[in-house]
Design a protein around this motif. Structure first.
Motif, short mmCIF file in Angstrom:
data_model
loop_
_atom_site.label_atom_id
_atom_site.label_comp_id
_atom_site.label_asym_id
_atom_site.label_seq_id
_atom_site.Cartn_x
_atom_site.Cartn_y
_atom_site.Cartn_z
N GLY A 24 89.45 -38.66 105.20
CA GLY A 24 89.22 -39.70 104.19
C GLY A 24 88.87 -39.12 102.83
N ILE A 25 89.55 -38.05 102.41
CA ILE A 25 89.28 -37.42 101.12
C ILE A 25 90.20 -38.07 100.08
CG2 ILE A 25 89.44 -35.25 99.84
CD1 ILE A 25 88.87 -33.93 102.71
N ASP A 26 89.61 -38.46 98.95
CA ASP A 26 90.38 -39.26 98.00
C ASP A 26 91.10 -38.44 96.94
OD1 ASP A 26 88.07 -38.36 96.87
OD2 ASP A 26 87.65 -40.19 95.74
N ASP A 27 90.70 -37.19 96.73
CA ASP A 27 91.27 -36.43 95.62
C ASP A 27 91.60 -35.01 96.08
OD1 ASP A 27 91.73 -34.97 93.26
OD2 ASP A 27 90.42 -36.32 92.10
N SER A 80 98.94 -31.27 93.35
CA SER A 80 98.34 -30.02 92.91
C SER A 80 99.46 -29.00 92.75
CB SER A 80 97.33 -29.54 93.95
OG SER A 80 97.00 -28.20 93.68
N HIS A 81 99.36 -28.16 91.72
CA HIS A 81 100.43 -27.18 91.50
C HIS A 81 100.41 -26.11 92.58
CE1 HIS A 81 96.78 -25.60 89.68
NE2 HIS A 81 97.27 -24.42 89.95
N ARG A 107 104.31 -25.64 92.95
CA ARG A 107 105.30 -26.41 92.17
C ARG A 107 104.68 -26.81 90.84
NH1 ARG A 107 107.71 -30.31 96.98
NH2 ARG A 107 108.07 -28.55 98.37
N ARG A 108 105.56 -26.92 89.84
CA ARG A 108 105.04 -27.26 88.50
C ARG A 108 104.76 -28.75 88.39
NH1 ARG A 108 108.18 -23.99 83.92
NH2 ARG A 108 107.35 -25.81 82.85
N ASP A 109 103.83 -29.20 89.20
CA ASP A 109 103.41 -30.60 89.14
C ASP A 109 102.20 -30.70 88.22
OD1 ASP A 109 105.15 -32.02 90.76
OD2 ASP A 109 104.09 -31.44 92.60
N ASP A 110 102.04 -31.86 87.60
CA ASP A 110 100.80 -32.08 86.87
C ASP A 110 99.73 -32.45 87.89
OD1 ASP A 110 101.82 -31.59 84.35
OD2 ASP A 110 102.62 -33.63 84.18
N ASP A 111 98.60 -31.76 87.82
CA ASP A 111 97.55 -32.02 88.81
C ASP A 111 96.96 -33.41 88.61
OD1 ASP A 111 98.06 -29.48 89.58
OD2 ASP A 111 96.13 -28.63 88.96
N ASP A 112 96.86 -34.15 89.69
CA ASP A 112 96.13 -35.42 89.66
C ASP A 112 95.54 -35.64 91.04
OD1 ASP A 112 98.16 -36.39 91.31
OD2 ASP A 112 99.24 -37.35 89.69
#
Ligand code: PHE
Length: 348
Positions: A327-330, A211-212, A202-207
Motif C-alpha cells: 500500500g505504498i503511494d509514491d 522513476s527513471h 528510462r528517461r521518464d519524468d519522476d512522479d
C-alpha cells in the motif's frame, strides 16, 4: 643574637603557614619564601660568619634540620594537593552510568528488496537459476537482438539514457537484455531456465508512479515443446505463492517486439478478492507483468533454431508489486531511504 632560636622560630612559622596552603599557587609562593635557594631558611646560612667557631656545627645542623622538616611537610602538602586535584578531575569527568542510553534506529530491509528476495526465492524453488545481467548494455543486447531494430517505433516507448559520446552504449531499459546474453552464451544450445532481477533505466519524468530508475525481474525459459500453457501455469503458481492461494490470473493480449504472442498478466485483486475496490480501480484485477512466447526471430538471432526450440519470457515490475502489496503511494519512497518509511516494514 641567638640564630639557633631564630631558626626554630622560622621553622615553626613555616609549618604554621603551610597549614593555610591549599593550592598550587600558594604552594609555589611558600616554596619561594622558605625553601628556595634564596628563601628565608637557606638564607640563615648567611649568618655563619657571625657564629662563634664552637657553635658553627650546631648552627649548621639546626638550619639543615629545620629545612629537612619543612621540606618534608612541603612534600606531603604537595602530594595532598595533587591528590585533591585528581579527585576533582575524576569527579568532573565522571560518567553517569545510570543515564538511560540513546536508542539508535536499526536499519531495515527496504520493501523493494523484500519483493526481489521473495520473487527470487519462489523461482529458485521452481528450479530457476539467477543471472546477474549488467546495467550498462549495448544497443545490440537491449534492442537489436530483441527484435527492435534502430527505426522500430517501440523504441519510443522506452526512452533511453545513452552513455555520452557513444550511440551504442546505454543503460538498459529492460532486464530483457539478459535474455539475449543467456541464449547466445549457452553452448552447446540447450534448455534455459533463469530469472534476472536487476535495475533498468528510462528517461521518464519522476512522479508518484514513474522513476527513471526502477527494478524488474526477468524470467526466461527455453526448451523443446514449451507452450503458452507452461507460461500460464508458471505465472499462476507464482501469483498464488506471491499474493495468496486464492489468487487467479488472467492473460490479456498485448504487444512486445521480442515475444509473439504477447500478453499482459493481471492477478485477481488481493485487496478485495476480485469484488472491486480502490486498489484495483473497481475492476477486480491488477496488472502485474508482461510476458509472452519468445519471438522466433529472437530465438534465431540468438542461435536457437525456432523449429526445434520454443520458450517463454516474462518481466515483473518490482516497485509496482511492492507498492500494491504494501500500500505504498509514491514510488520515490523506495529510494529516499527515510527511516520513518522503512520502520513499519520491520519484520514483515
Ligand atoms: N521488457 C518488458 C518491459 O519492460 C517486459 C517483458 C519481459 C515482456 C519479458 C515480455 C517478456 O515492459
Amino acid at each position: 643574637m641567638d640564630y639557633i632560636a631564630e631558626c626554630e622560630t622560622l621553622k615553626n612559622k613555616a609549618l604554621e603557614q603551610l597549614e593555610t596552603v591549599a593550592d598550587d599557587i600558594t604552594l609555589a609562593a611558600f616554596f619561594a619564601e622558605f625553601l628556595a635557594k634564596k628563601g628565608s631558611i637557606s638564607s640563615l646560612m648567611n649568618h655563619m660568619r657571625e657564629i662563634a667557631p664552637t657553635d658553627k656545627a650546631a648552627f649548621g645542623a639546626a638550619v639543615n634540620g629545620a629545612r629537612k622538616i619543612v621540606d618534608e611537610a612541603y612534600q606531603e602538602k604537595k602530594a595532598a594537593i595533587e591528590a585533591k586535584k585528581l579527585d576533582q578531575k575524576l569527579a568532573a569527568e565522571a560518567i553517569d552510568i545510570t543515564l538511560p542510553g540513546r536508542k539508535e534506529p536499526i536499519g531495515k530491509k527496504n520493501p523493494y528488496y523484500e519483493v526481489i528476495d521473495e520473487v527470487t526465492s519462489i523461482f529458485l524453488t521452481m528450479g530457476y537459476e539467477v543471472a546477474e545481467g549488467r546495467d550498462v548494455e549495448t544497443d545490440l543486447f537491449n534492442f537489436e537482438l530483441l527484435n527492435v531494430p534502430k527505426d522500430h517505433p517501440s523504441r519510443d516507448m522506452q526512452d533511453t539514457f545513452y552513455i555520452e559520446g557513444d550511440d551504442d552504449l546505454l543503460l538498459r531499459t529492460q532486464t530483457s537484455a539478459a535474455q539475449a546474453h543467456a541464449m547466445l552464451e549457452k553452448n552447446p544450445k540447450g534448455p534455459i531456465k533463469l530469472i534476472c532481477p536487476g535495475k533498468a533505466y528510462r528517461r521518464d519524468d519522476d512522479d508518484m508512479t514513474h522513476s527513471h530508475q526502477f527494478a524488474q525481474i526477468e524470467g526466461l525459459v527455453i526448451d523443446k515443446n514449451i507452450s503458452m500453457a507452461h507460461l500460464k501455469a508458471t505465472l499462476e503458481l507464482f501469483a498464488k505463492k506471491m499474493f495468496g492461494e486464492k489468487r487467479e490470473i488472467r492473460l490479456r493480449s498485448s504487444y512486445f517486439p521480442f515475444t509473439e504472442p504477447s500478453v499482459e498478466v493481471d492477478v485477481s485483486c488481493f485487496n478485495c478478492g476480485g469484488k472491486g475496490c480502490a486498489m484495483c480501480k473497481g475492476t477486480g484485477w491488477i496488472e502485474i507483468l508482461g510476458a509472452g512466447m519468445v519471438n522466433p526471430k529472437v530465438l534465431k538471432a540468438c542461435g536457437y533454431d525456432p523449429d526445434e526450440w520454443t520458450g517463454f519470457a516474462f518481466g515483473v515490475g518490482v516497485e509496482r508489486v511492492a507498492m500494491l502489496r504494501y500500500g505504498i503511494d509514491d514510488i520515490r519512497r523506495f529510494y529516499a531511504n527515510d527511516i520513518r518509511f522503512l520502520e513499519p516494514f520491520a519484520g514483515k
